[in-house]
Design an enzyme around this catalytic site. Structure first.
Site, PDB file in Angstrom:
ATOM      1  N   ASP A 102     -61.198  -8.620  82.932  1.00 40.79           N
ATOM      2  CA  ASP A 102     -60.116  -9.201  82.822  1.00 40.79           C
ATOM      3  C   ASP A 102     -58.933  -9.945  83.352  1.00 40.79           C
ATOM      4  OD1 ASP A 102     -58.748  -7.364  84.162  1.00 40.79           O
ATOM      5  OD2 ASP A 102     -56.860  -6.845  82.801  1.00 40.79           O
ATOM      6  N   THR A 181     -26.473   0.085  77.371  1.00 34.99           N
ATOM      7  CA  THR A 181     -27.162   1.171  77.924  1.00 34.99           C
ATOM      8  C   THR A 181     -28.916   0.420  77.623  1.00 34.99           C
ATOM      9  OG1 THR A 181     -26.497   3.093  78.322  1.00 34.99           O
ATOM     10  CG2 THR A 181     -28.324   2.628  78.741  1.00 34.99           C
TER      11      THR A 181
END
Length: 253
Positions: A102, A181
């Site tokens: 790739d 968070t």
């Protein structure tokens, strides 16, 4: 060989590129393990399903590639790339046979898009992020690999006691400070990818001056809008790998 369809089989999915007029004209994103879906999509593509289709296939996922090639072989002729030696590209690394195809197909496409004597840098953001360089002579000189946004989110969740799973399909646009968070994780991953790619591009541009930068990959998000120092031009090319497969297939006997 002039392919009708080029196929890039990745770690989590595959992409088909329908070729027309010397380019990849249409891109489809399909699952690895659903031949019924492949049948349905093939029926929509020219040439008709009843005619043999010329396929050019590349993969970083051998089991998925084997399954697909067995299916494609019943619907036409299949050329499968398995080695860098089959590509119209010089590769200057320690072990060329171990470079992910790739990465090399992206280099083949980028090389075709720059003027002679111009270096190119490719950034592909998917399961992993790869940053690669092709020098002014058109030689692939290697690059870097680090985790993509989804892998980063999963690693934080799986290797800590309390951090939640933030499953990111692309580079998030979030910026600091995160007020909770989840937002803090997204902002951190965005900074890691943007900052990592930016630093690598800057260092490569210092060694290979005035390069063109090409950004691709299904998880790239808005990465191309990030400022990059030292490059001549930034181009987002979603079908970069598929174009490389098409060009390489055209160089086959």
């Amino acid at each position: 060989m002039t392919p009708d369809v080029v196929v890039d089989i990745g770690n989590t999915r595959m992409k088909w590129g329908r070729c027309e007029g010397g380019r990849v004209a249409e891109v489809l994103r399909l699952p690895h393990d659903e031949p019924a879906v492949w049948d349905a999509e093939l029926a929509k593509l020219p040439p008709p399903k009843s005619a043999p289709c010329r396929w050019a296939v590349a993969s970083v996922n051998p089991p998925a590639c084997e399954r697909f090639v067995a299916w494609a072989g019943s619907h036409g002729t299949v050329a499968v790339f398995t080695s860098p030696a089959e590509l119209p590209l010089r590769v200057n690394v320690d072990e060329p046979a171990k470079v992910g195809l790739d990465r090399l197909f992206g280099a083949v496409a980028a090389k075709s898009m720059v003027a002679p004597g111009t270096p190119a840098i490719t950034v592909d953001v998917g399961t992993a992020v790869t940053v690669n360089v092709i020098d002014a002579d058109g030689v692939f000189q290697g690059g870097t690999i680090f985790p993509g946004p989804r892998l980063m989110g999963r690693a934080l969740h799986e290797h800590t006691a309390k951090l939640p799973l933030i499953d990111l399909g692309e580079v998030p646009a979030a910026g600091p400070p995160g007020r909770n968070t989840a937002d803090a994780i997204e902002a951190g991953i965005a900074a890691a990818v943007q900052g990592g790619v930016g630093l690598l591009v800057e260092r490569l541009a210092a060694r290979y001056p005035r390069p063109r930068l090409f950004i691709t990959g299904g998880a790239r998000g808005a990465l191309s809008q990030h400022g990059f120092r030292g490059v001549e031009h930034v181009t987002e090319v979603p079908e970069l790998t598929l174009e490389g497969i098409r060009i390489a297939a055209g160089a086959l006997p």
